[in-house]
Scaffold this motif. Structure first.
Motif, PDB file in Angstrom:
ATOM      1  N   GLN A 243    -135.641 -58.039  15.134  1.00  0.00           N
ATOM      2  CA  GLN A 243    -136.062 -56.678  15.472  1.00  0.00           C
ATOM      3  C   GLN A 243    -136.581 -55.972  14.212  1.00  0.00           C
ATOM      4  OE1 GLN A 243    -133.529 -54.474  18.410  1.00  0.00           O
ATOM      5  NE2 GLN A 243    -132.024 -56.022  17.829  1.00  0.00           N
ATOM      6  N   GLN A 244    -137.675 -55.237  14.388  1.00  0.00           N
ATOM      7  CA  GLN A 244    -138.302 -54.549  13.265  1.00  0.00           C
ATOM      8  C   GLN A 244    -138.224 -53.033  13.430  1.00  0.00           C
ATOM      9  OE1 GLN A 244    -139.311 -56.363  10.606  1.00  0.00           O
ATOM     10  NE2 GLN A 244    -138.546 -58.122  11.771  1.00  0.00           N
ATOM     11  N   PRO A 245    -138.325 -52.281  12.342  1.00  0.00           N
ATOM     12  CA  PRO A 245    -138.228 -50.819  12.431  1.00  0.00           C
ATOM     13  C   PRO A 245    -139.266 -50.182  13.352  1.00  0.00           C
ATOM     14  CG  PRO A 245    -138.040 -51.539  10.148  1.00  0.00           C
ATOM     15  CD  PRO A 245    -138.408 -52.750  10.953  1.00  0.00           C
ATOM     16  N   ASP A 246    -140.433 -50.835  13.529  1.00  0.00           N
ATOM     17  CA  ASP A 246    -141.459 -50.294  14.425  1.00  0.00           C
ATOM     18  C   ASP A 246    -141.216 -50.664  15.884  1.00  0.00           C
ATOM     19  OD1 ASP A 246    -142.050 -52.989  14.364  1.00  0.00           O
ATOM     20  OD2 ASP A 246    -144.044 -52.764  13.490  1.00  0.00           O
ATOM     21  N   ARG A 247    -140.012 -51.207  16.177  1.00  0.00           N
ATOM     22  CA  ARG A 247    -139.554 -51.621  17.513  1.00  0.00           C
ATOM     23  C   ARG A 247    -140.234 -52.891  18.012  1.00  0.00           C
ATOM     24  NH1 ARG A 247    -135.963 -48.276  19.599  1.00  0.00           N
ATOM     25  NH2 ARG A 247    -136.052 -49.318  21.630  1.00  0.00           N
ATOM     26  N   ARG A 248    -141.062 -53.526  17.182  1.00  0.00           N
ATOM     27  CA  ARG A 248    -141.593 -54.839  17.523  1.00  0.00           C
ATOM     28  C   ARG A 248    -140.535 -55.895  17.230  1.00  0.00           C
ATOM     29  NH1 ARG A 248    -144.961 -57.300  15.227  1.00  0.00           N
ATOM     30  NH2 ARG A 248    -145.846 -58.300  17.060  1.00  0.00           N
ATOM     31  N   VAL A 249    -140.758 -57.096  17.743  1.00  0.00           N
ATOM     32  CA  VAL A 249    -139.930 -58.228  17.350  1.00  0.00           C
ATOM     33  C   VAL A 249    -140.838 -59.284  16.737  1.00  0.00           C
ATOM     34  CG1 VAL A 249    -138.144 -57.825  19.077  1.00  0.00           C
ATOM     35  CG2 VAL A 249    -140.061 -59.353  19.627  1.00  0.00           C
ATOM     36  N   VAL A 250    -140.295 -60.022  15.789  1.00  0.00           N
ATOM     37  CA  VAL A 250    -141.018 -61.104  15.120  1.00  0.00           C
ATOM     38  C   VAL A 250    -140.193 -62.371  15.267  1.00  0.00           C
ATOM     39  CG1 VAL A 250    -141.726 -62.003  12.866  1.00  0.00           C
ATOM     40  CG2 VAL A 250    -142.262 -59.631  13.497  1.00  0.00           C
ATOM     41  N   PHE A 251    -140.846 -63.460  15.654  1.00  0.00           N
ATOM     42  CA  PHE A 251    -140.171 -64.750  15.791  1.00  0.00           C
ATOM     43  C   PHE A 251    -140.226 -65.507  14.472  1.00  0.00           C
ATOM     44  CE2 PHE A 251    -141.604 -63.971  20.208  1.00  0.00           C
ATOM     45  CZ  PHE A 251    -140.393 -64.089  20.855  1.00  0.00           C
ATOM     46  N   ALA A 252    -139.152 -66.197  14.171  1.00  0.00           N
ATOM     47  CA  ALA A 252    -139.121 -67.172  13.073  1.00  0.00           C
ATOM     48  C   ALA A 252    -138.617 -68.473  13.678  1.00  0.00           C
ATOM     49  CB  ALA A 252    -138.214 -66.701  11.948  1.00  0.00           C
TER      50      ALA A 252
END
Length: 377
Positions: A243-252
């Motif tokens: 979860q990112q501060p801009d409410r997006r999610v990033v996959f790793a």
């Protein structure tokens, strides 16, 4: 020669439609101006998934269909798709614990009957949370990883095995409606006849319609998604959703012995604007560094890929809120043309089934599901 169907576009949607149509007994010609999966379909996050984050924008129909398709795809292509555990750390969470837990319960419910394990909470001492700095626990759920390029080619191979003709390096330069179909002009100088056209050109869907002089009221948003590859940030075959501060999610995710990190959501104006920028690399490095003990910098990036997603314009102001569902627009002011707006690798088979159901009445054939339980080569 006259074909039942001329399909423009050799990405996942075009090849899935060619496969479904060929199995229904239609004569099919698919043309692709470059190579199969040359653009968006080989630049994805390499996931077969329901889209956990789509629950936040109330896309329940899409998530339910995607989860059911995930199960079908796991059965149809175990040589291309493998189940993958996703760790969702609660560190830096912009959503409260109860909201994430409720979302995962709903994800499990919409995928009822899945062969994959259900989601569960993780204690802080779970070894899968060891790579995370500031560990405060988290969650575990399951989706799957795919070789997207190979999946496109498997659909194409099955279409060809059942009579479809697929030609790369050939584009559509124009088309005219005739008495019983379309006269289609190809870039190699040929003119062929087709009873109907499928416009599966992805980011070029509106350009294609203009080229064949068809007016469409559907809007399109072009959203670039970029990914980076860095040396492995952890040991194991599980993945992370951050979860990112801009409410997006990033996959790793693990990818060929390294770690893939993505994606971005950047509005672009042109379908060909598919190159990663330094700002995107910085964003993805920062997204990973916010969580992992092992820090990375742009100099650590060993590979990148970017694709432009052609998303149906639902009027959302932010790129992350633009619908990931697909819309099939059928123009029957004369010989039919079906245009595909949106779509995902996970739902391409279902999209193809719906495309045939929509074209059937206009072309005078009865569509029935052909690929629900059919293995991919």
């Amino acid at each position: 020669m006259t074909y039942d169907l001329l399909i423009a576009g050799g990405g996942i949607n075009g090849c899935a439609i060619a496969r479904e149509a060929a199995l229904l007994g239609l004569s099919v010609l698919l043309v692709e101006k470059d190579d199969l999966a040359a653009h968006t379909s080989s630049a994805s996050s390499k996931l077969i998934h329901g889209g956990l984050r789509y629950l936040e924008t109330y896309e329940f129909r899409l998530v339910r269909e995607a989860l059911h398709e995930r199960e079908r795809m796991l059965a149809a292509a175990p040589h291309l798709i493998r189940p993958m555990a996703f760790v969702l750390p609660h560190a830096h969470s912009v959503r409260p614990w109860w909201m994430v837990r409720a979302g995962l319960y709903l994800y499990d419910l919409l995928g009822l009957g899945s062969s994959l394990p259900r989601s569960r909470a993780l204690r802080r001492d779970d070894p899968r949370l060891a790579p995370i700095a500031h560990n405060v626990g988290g969650f575990l759920y399951w989706d799957a990883q795919v070789d997207d390029d190979a999946l496109v080619r498997a659909n194409a191979a099955d279409a060809i095995a059942n009579g479809a003709q697929i030609e790369t390096g050939v584009g559509v330069t124009g088309a005219e409606r005739g008495g019983a179909g379309w006269h289609v002009f190809l870039s190699d100088g040929r003119t062929i006849d087709a009873r109907a056209i499928v416009n599966a050109t992805g980011p070029w869907v509106k350009d294609f319609l203009a080229r064949i002089r068809i007016r469409s009221d559907s809007g399109l948003q072009l959203i670039k998604g970029s990914h980076i590859v860095v040396p492995a940030l952890w040991e194991g075959d599980h993945a992370y959703i951050l979860q990112q501060p801009d409410r997006r999610v990033v996959f790793a995710t693990p990818w060929r012995g390294s770690t893939m990190i993505g994606t971005t959501d950047v509005p672009v104006k042109n379908p060909g604007d598919a190159g990663i920028t330094p700002d995107e690399i910085d964003y993805l490095c920062g997204a990973a560094n916010r969580y992992f003990t092992r820090q990375i910098a742009p100099a650590d990036v060993t590979a990148t890929w970017s694709g432009v997603r052609a998303l149906y314009d639902n009027g959302a102001g932010e790129a992350r809120k633009v619908t990931r569902d697909y819309v099939l627009e059928l123009d029957t002011r004369g010989a039919p043309v079906l245009s595909v707006f949106g779509g995902k690798i996970t739902t391409a088979r279902a999209l193809a089934e719906h495309a045939m159901a929509k074209l059937g009445p206009a072309m005078g054939f009865t569509a029935r599901p052909m690929t629900r339980d059919r293995p991919l080569p």
